[in-house]
Design a protein around this motif. Structure first.
Motif, PDB file in Angstrom:
ATOM      1  N   PRO A 103      10.079 -20.532  -8.629  1.00 31.75           N
ATOM      2  CA  PRO A 103       9.505 -20.653  -9.971  1.00 31.75           C
ATOM      3  C   PRO A 103       7.972 -20.603  -9.895  1.00 31.75           C
ATOM      4  N   LYS A 104       7.374 -20.285 -11.004  1.00 32.56           N
ATOM      5  CA  LYS A 104       5.908 -20.241 -11.094  1.00 32.56           C
ATOM      6  C   LYS A 104       5.338 -21.595 -10.658  1.00 32.56           C
ATOM      7  N   TYR A 105       4.273 -21.558  -9.931  1.00 33.45           N
ATOM      8  CA  TYR A 105       3.569 -22.748  -9.433  1.00 33.45           C
ATOM      9  C   TYR A 105       4.420 -23.576  -8.464  1.00 33.45           C
ATOM     10  N   ARG A 106       5.552 -23.059  -8.060  1.00 38.01           N
ATOM     11  CA  ARG A 106       6.493 -23.736  -7.142  1.00 38.01           C
ATOM     12  C   ARG A 106       6.849 -25.149  -7.611  1.00 38.01           C
ATOM     13  N   HIS A 107       6.943 -25.316  -8.938  1.00 41.31           N
ATOM     14  CA  HIS A 107       7.306 -26.620  -9.492  1.00 41.31           C
ATOM     15  C   HIS A 107       8.713 -27.013  -9.039  1.00 41.31           C
ATOM     16  N   LYS A 108       8.896 -28.272  -8.777  1.00 44.53           N
ATOM     17  CA  LYS A 108      10.191 -28.808  -8.347  1.00 44.53           C
ATOM     18  C   LYS A 108      10.968 -29.282  -9.583  1.00 44.53           C
ATOM     19  N   VAL A 109      11.486 -28.323 -10.333  1.00 45.48           N
ATOM     20  CA  VAL A 109      12.118 -28.656 -11.612  1.00 45.48           C
ATOM     21  C   VAL A 109      13.631 -28.554 -11.603  1.00 45.48           C
ATOM     22  N   PHE A 110      14.223 -27.980 -10.568  1.00 51.31           N
ATOM     23  CA  PHE A 110      15.651 -27.711 -10.612  1.00 51.31           C
ATOM     24  C   PHE A 110      16.485 -28.857 -10.066  1.00 51.31           C
ATOM     25  N   GLU A 111      16.325 -30.010 -10.689  1.00 46.55           N
ATOM     26  CA  GLU A 111      17.201 -31.142 -10.422  1.00 46.55           C
ATOM     27  C   GLU A 111      18.278 -31.130 -11.506  1.00 46.55           C
ATOM     28  N   GLU A 112      19.291 -31.945 -11.351  1.00 42.77           N
ATOM     29  CA  GLU A 112      20.341 -32.008 -12.375  1.00 42.77           C
ATOM     30  C   GLU A 112      19.755 -32.587 -13.657  1.00 42.77           C
ATOM     31  N   PRO A 113      20.129 -32.142 -14.819  1.00 43.84           N
ATOM     32  CA  PRO A 113      21.151 -31.152 -15.169  1.00 43.84           C
ATOM     33  C   PRO A 113      20.620 -29.721 -15.171  1.00 43.84           C
ATOM     34  N   PHE A 114      19.329 -29.536 -14.885  1.00 43.85           N
ATOM     35  CA  PHE A 114      18.726 -28.203 -14.951  1.00 43.85           C
ATOM     36  C   PHE A 114      19.334 -27.253 -13.924  1.00 43.85           C
ATOM     37  N   ARG A 115      19.648 -27.766 -12.740  1.00 41.82           N
ATOM     38  CA  ARG A 115      20.244 -26.942 -11.678  1.00 41.82           C
ATOM     39  C   ARG A 115      21.580 -26.361 -12.142  1.00 41.82           C
ATOM     40  N   ALA A 116      22.432 -27.202 -12.668  1.00 41.49           N
ATOM     41  CA  ALA A 116      23.755 -26.732 -13.116  1.00 41.49           C
ATOM     42  C   ALA A 116      23.624 -25.721 -14.246  1.00 41.49           C
ATOM     43  N   ASP A 117      22.698 -25.966 -15.172  1.00 39.45           N
ATOM     44  CA  ASP A 117      22.503 -25.026 -16.278  1.00 39.45           C
ATOM     45  C   ASP A 117      22.010 -23.677 -15.772  1.00 39.45           C
ATOM     46  N   LEU A 118      21.043 -23.686 -14.860  1.00 36.68           N
ATOM     47  CA  LEU A 118      20.512 -22.435 -14.328  1.00 36.68           C
ATOM     48  C   LEU A 118      21.577 -21.690 -13.525  1.00 36.68           C
ATOM     49  N   LYS A 119      22.368 -22.420 -12.779  1.00 30.84           N
ATOM     50  CA  LYS A 119      23.443 -21.798 -12.011  1.00 30.84           C
ATOM     51  C   LYS A 119      24.437 -21.098 -12.945  1.00 30.84           C
ATOM     52  N   ALA A 120      24.798 -21.772 -14.026  1.00 27.92           N
ATOM     53  CA  ALA A 120      25.723 -21.183 -14.995  1.00 27.92           C
ATOM     54  C   ALA A 120      25.108 -19.952 -15.663  1.00 27.92           C
ATOM     55  N   ILE A 121      23.830 -20.012 -15.964  1.00 27.95           N
ATOM     56  CA  ILE A 121      23.139 -18.878 -16.589  1.00 27.95           C
ATOM     57  C   ILE A 121      23.162 -17.670 -15.659  1.00 27.95           C
TER      58      ILE A 121
ATOM     59  N   GLU B  91      28.040  -8.872  -8.592  1.00 21.32           N
ATOM     60  CA  GLU B  91      28.934  -9.859  -7.994  1.00 21.32           C
ATOM     61  C   GLU B  91      28.119 -10.874  -7.198  1.00 21.32           C
ATOM     62  N   ILE B  92      28.032 -12.070  -7.718  1.00 18.69           N
ATOM     63  CA  ILE B  92      27.290 -13.131  -7.052  1.00 18.69           C
ATOM     64  C   ILE B  92      28.244 -13.838  -6.094  1.00 18.69           C
ATOM     65  N   VAL B  93      28.005 -13.633  -4.811  1.00 18.81           N
ATOM     66  CA  VAL B  93      28.877 -14.161  -3.775  1.00 18.81           C
ATOM     67  C   VAL B  93      28.526 -15.614  -3.478  1.00 18.81           C
ATOM     68  N   GLU B  94      27.244 -15.891  -3.353  1.00 16.48           N
ATOM     69  CA  GLU B  94      26.748 -17.248  -3.100  1.00 16.48           C
ATOM     70  C   GLU B  94      25.518 -17.478  -3.964  1.00 16.48           C
ATOM     71  N   LEU B  95      25.371 -18.711  -4.446  1.00 13.44           N
ATOM     72  CA  LEU B  95      24.203 -19.077  -5.240  1.00 13.44           C
ATOM     73  C   LEU B  95      23.911 -20.546  -4.991  1.00 13.44           C
ATOM     74  N   GLU B  96      22.714 -20.830  -4.516  1.00 13.12           N
ATOM     75  CA  GLU B  96      22.318 -22.210  -4.294  1.00 13.12           C
ATOM     76  C   GLU B  96      20.917 -22.416  -4.838  1.00 13.12           C
ATOM     77  N   ILE B  97      20.711 -23.564  -5.481  1.00 11.58           N
ATOM     78  CA  ILE B  97      19.446 -23.839  -6.144  1.00 11.58           C
ATOM     79  C   ILE B  97      18.888 -25.178  -5.679  1.00 11.58           C
ATOM     80  N   PRO B  98      18.053 -25.155  -4.614  1.00 10.23           N
ATOM     81  CA  PRO B  98      17.290 -26.362  -4.286  1.00 10.23           C
ATOM     82  C   PRO B  98      16.259 -26.623  -5.391  1.00 10.23           C
ATOM     83  N   VAL B  99      15.498 -27.690  -5.304  1.00 10.81           N
ATOM     84  CA  VAL B  99      14.620 -28.076  -6.415  1.00 10.81           C
ATOM     85  C   VAL B  99      13.492 -27.096  -6.696  1.00 10.81           C
ATOM     86  N   ASP B 100      13.077 -26.280  -5.698  1.00  7.91           N
ATOM     87  CA  ASP B 100      11.912 -25.425  -5.942  1.00  7.91           C
ATOM     88  C   ASP B 100      12.096 -23.954  -5.554  1.00  7.91           C
ATOM     89  N   HIS B 101      13.322 -23.497  -5.355  1.00  8.07           N
ATOM     90  CA  HIS B 101      13.564 -22.081  -5.110  1.00  8.07           C
ATOM     91  C   HIS B 101      15.046 -21.765  -5.289  1.00  8.07           C
TER      92      HIS B 101
END
Length: 147
Positions: free
Chosen positions: A21-39, A50-60
């Motif tokens: 993300p811009k500025y490498r902000h650590k924003v992808f904690e729950e519930p944001f992670r789950a929402d972004l994954k679903a999106i 075809e998305i085979v694997e998808l993982e979202i740590p807090v900043d990438h």
């Protein structure tokens, strides 16, 4: 990784993407992670990525996709980044105002690599030996009286 087919191609293409993300902000904690994954999963479904694997740590983001030959890595990233940012900001406008005041969720950059079953060395040897293999095949055909 198995071979895929469509009307004109036989292929085996997989990409590993990483982006931030811009500025490498650590924003992808729950519930944001789950929402972004679903999106991102929905975008993949809607655009035949075809998305085979998808993982979202807090900043990438790490994503492995299986693609068709018509889909370049840059076109895949363009779809995923633009549509996911729009939808994520629609669902969570407070994140946009707090962290992404410039209006962009993602940086322009990303990392991509191809994923394959064979190493570079094996493929280079295979390509290098194609003439030799063809000549052997022709020689065998001549011996059998096919030429």
């Amino acid at each position: 990784m198995e071979l895929r087919r469509n009307t004109h191609h036989v292929y085996r293409i997989m990409y590993h993407f990483v982006w931030i993300p811009k500025y490498r902000h650590k924003v992808f904690e729950e519930p944001f992670r789950a929402d972004l994954k679903a999106i991102i999963q929905k975008i993949g479904y809607d655009y035949d990525i075809e998305i085979v694997e998808l993982e979202i740590p807090v900043d990438h983001i790490h994503m492995v996709v299986r693609a068709e030959p018509k889909d370049s890595p840059s076109s895949i990233m363009q779809k995923i980044k633009s549509l996911s940012a729009r939808e994520f900001f629609r669902i969570h406008p407070q994140i946009r105002h707090k962290y992404f005041w410039g209006g962009k969720l993602w940086t322009q950059s990303y990392f991509v690599e191809t994923i394959g079953n064979a190493s570079e060395k094996v493929i280079r040897e295979y390509v290098k030996n194609q003439l030799e293999a063809m000549n052997k095949g022709e020689e065998n055909s001549k011996q059998l009286g096919l030429f």
